[in-house]
Scaffold this motif. Sequence first.
Motif, short mmCIF file in Angstrom:
data_model
loop_
_atom_site.label_atom_id
_atom_site.label_comp_id
_atom_site.label_asym_id
_atom_site.label_seq_id
_atom_site.Cartn_x
_atom_site.Cartn_y
_atom_site.Cartn_z
N GLY A 211 0.80 -1.21 0.00
CA GLY A 211 0.00 0.00 0.00
C GLY A 211 0.83 1.26 0.00
O GLY A 211 0.35 2.34 0.36
N VAL A 212 2.10 1.15 -0.41
CA VAL A 212 3.01 2.28 -0.48
C VAL A 212 3.29 2.59 -1.95
O VAL A 212 3.77 1.73 -2.69
N SER A 213 2.99 3.80 -2.38
CA SER A 213 3.29 4.21 -3.75
C SER A 213 4.78 4.52 -3.89
O SER A 213 5.49 4.70 -2.88
N ALA A 214 5.26 4.60 -5.12
CA ALA A 214 6.69 4.83 -5.32
C ALA A 214 6.95 5.65 -6.58
O ALA A 214 6.26 5.50 -7.59
N LEU A 215 7.92 6.51 -6.48
CA LEU A 215 8.48 7.22 -7.63
C LEU A 215 9.91 6.75 -7.81
O LEU A 215 10.75 6.95 -6.93
N ARG A 216 10.17 6.09 -8.93
CA ARG A 216 11.52 5.63 -9.22
C ARG A 216 12.22 6.75 -10.00
O ARG A 216 12.00 6.95 -11.19
N LEU A 217 13.06 7.51 -9.30
CA LEU A 217 13.62 8.74 -9.84
C LEU A 217 14.91 8.47 -10.62
O LEU A 217 15.83 7.82 -10.12
N SER A 218 14.96 8.99 -11.83
CA SER A 218 16.19 8.93 -12.62
C SER A 218 17.15 10.00 -12.11
O SER A 218 16.82 11.19 -12.12
N LYS A 219 18.32 9.60 -11.68
CA LYS A 219 19.29 10.56 -11.16
C LYS A 219 19.78 11.47 -12.30
O LYS A 219 19.66 11.13 -13.47
N PRO A 220 20.37 12.61 -11.96
CA PRO A 220 20.96 13.45 -13.01
C PRO A 220 21.93 12.66 -13.89
O PRO A 220 22.70 11.83 -13.40
N TYR A 221 21.83 12.88 -15.19
CA TYR A 221 22.68 12.27 -16.20
C TYR A 221 22.45 10.78 -16.37
O TYR A 221 23.29 10.08 -16.96
N HIS A 222 21.32 10.28 -15.88
CA HIS A 222 21.02 8.85 -15.99
C HIS A 222 19.82 8.59 -16.91
O HIS A 222 18.93 9.41 -17.02
N ASP A 223 19.81 7.43 -17.51
CA ASP A 223 18.84 6.91 -18.48
C ASP A 223 18.32 8.01 -19.40
O ASP A 223 19.10 8.60 -20.15
N ILE A 224 17.05 8.38 -19.35
CA ILE A 224 16.53 9.34 -20.32
C ILE A 224 17.13 10.73 -20.15
O ILE A 224 17.08 11.56 -21.07
N ARG A 225 17.75 10.99 -19.02
CA ARG A 225 18.38 12.29 -18.75
C ARG A 225 19.83 12.35 -19.21
O ARG A 225 20.48 13.39 -19.10
N ARG A 226 20.35 11.26 -19.72
CA ARG A 226 21.77 11.20 -20.10
C ARG A 226 22.00 11.92 -21.43
O ARG A 226 21.33 11.64 -22.42
N PRO A 227 22.95 12.84 -21.47
CA PRO A 227 23.27 13.51 -22.73
C PRO A 227 23.68 12.51 -23.81
O PRO A 227 24.31 11.49 -23.52
N ALA A 228 23.34 12.82 -25.05
CA ALA A 228 23.57 11.89 -26.17
C ALA A 228 25.06 11.59 -26.36
O ALA A 228 25.40 10.54 -26.92
N GLU A 229 25.92 12.46 -25.91
CA GLU A 229 27.36 12.27 -26.10
C GLU A 229 27.95 11.19 -25.20
O GLU A 229 29.12 10.81 -25.37
N LEU A 230 27.18 10.68 -24.26
CA LEU A 230 27.69 9.72 -23.28
C LEU A 230 27.13 8.32 -23.49
O LEU A 230 25.97 8.15 -23.85
N GLU A 231 27.97 7.31 -23.22
CA GLU A 231 27.52 5.92 -23.13
C GLU A 231 27.16 5.58 -21.69
O GLU A 231 26.24 4.82 -21.43
N ARG A 232 27.92 6.15 -20.76
CA ARG A 232 27.72 5.93 -19.34
C ARG A 232 27.27 7.23 -18.69
O ARG A 232 27.32 8.29 -19.30
N SER A 233 26.85 7.14 -17.43
CA SER A 233 26.40 8.34 -16.71
C SER A 233 27.59 9.04 -16.06
O SER A 233 27.61 9.32 -14.86
#
Length: 420
Positions: free
Chosen positions: A190-212
């Motif tokens: 009964g606990v909701s959750a927001l799975r937060l993408s950290k800065p520079y991670h997954d969809i927030r990662r700049p196109a120039e990077l392979e890793r965060s």
Amino acid sequence: MFKNWYARRMYAWETELTTRDENRIVRPVEWGFEWLQDFVESAGLHEKIFGSRNPADLNPHEAEDALAALNDAIVQRSEAFYDYQRPNDFQLETRHPELFPTNVRPETLKRDAELKQMAIDGKLEAAQFLRFTSPIRTPYPENDFVNARWYPAPAEKMQGKPKQAMIVMPQWNADAFSHNALCSLFNRFGVSALRLSKPYHDIRRPAELERSDYAVSSNIGRNIAACRQAVVDIRCCMDWLEEQGYEQFGVLGTSLGSCYAFIASAHDARLRVNAFNHASTSFGDVVWTGQSTRHIRKAFEDAGLTQERLRQLFGATSPVNYMRRFAAQPKKVLVVHARYDLTFLEEYSLEVLRSFAKLGIDYVSKVLPCGHYTTGETPYKFIDGWYLGSFVYSAFKALAQGRVFTSPQDDPRLAASSAD
């Protein structure tokens, strides 16, 4: 004999996992003053830190001294540094989840291709994501548009208690599916959750990077700015949750995520339930001694820095400097660490526990018989999941019932867990 064999086996396995990726890049050291310039100016610190000079004109020794002084100033003014303007563009976005891999291993790329094809074929269920503009801006628009996958608990599971939610922050270089199973587990309670993408991670990662890489690198100012942005993003997520009627909040962070989660909780009394999955005291110590940051240490060594000097240069992002602030508000805390950790050395995790005990923080300690990376392997990931899930369940249950404990000894169950 078995104990020695097991330790050797775990260290070898851990080393194998931390050395299989070949896309770690050694970049030259940069002081990164420009990433913190807005705070320097708003706090009136320029003359104190730089005198009448431009930071770009400082020689390496002067720049190091200035950055150490700036870290001290941030710690002293941390409430202002981690303050923010509440966003006004919260929105829920529905889309197919993507993996956003951070390595080029064949099995990872195959999984990524399979998920994309499933989306095309209509076999992958769409998900909801909270999106908003981060109050902390960077030169990367994709990084500044915050992303958090939304896991609302079923209405029937939330009946008869305050609306409760966890903010979940996975490890450094996590793909976008990491920790999603934990969020689903919390929904069962009964606990909701927001799975937060950290800065520079997954969809927030700049196109120039392979890793965060921009979250942790040899650009010190950018590292501090990334931590600042992560902390503020966590707090903004709670603002949105409050708008949805949520009343009680917690945060779970793994590895780098645990550092961000701790500092956020130290600066926001709303975070009452805290689960730190791998914890350490000093950011600089982890960068210097951790096996997974050996390429970053190489850059600092090439620049003539030492572990002790690096510890000063990462003071603003080090949990040890916010311990008393963290302890000032009642919180329920879980600390999980790994006995054979080569990334967050056990000695630093034990320092966290000693500090918590000294300050009277209500904490539970759990120890995994593995290492940092092997925590994600069978069977250890299930043990870890049990520790995290059962703690979140019991901590929120206690909050819902209005029970507050000032130390583990006040509750026999927590006292027993602390002794494990």
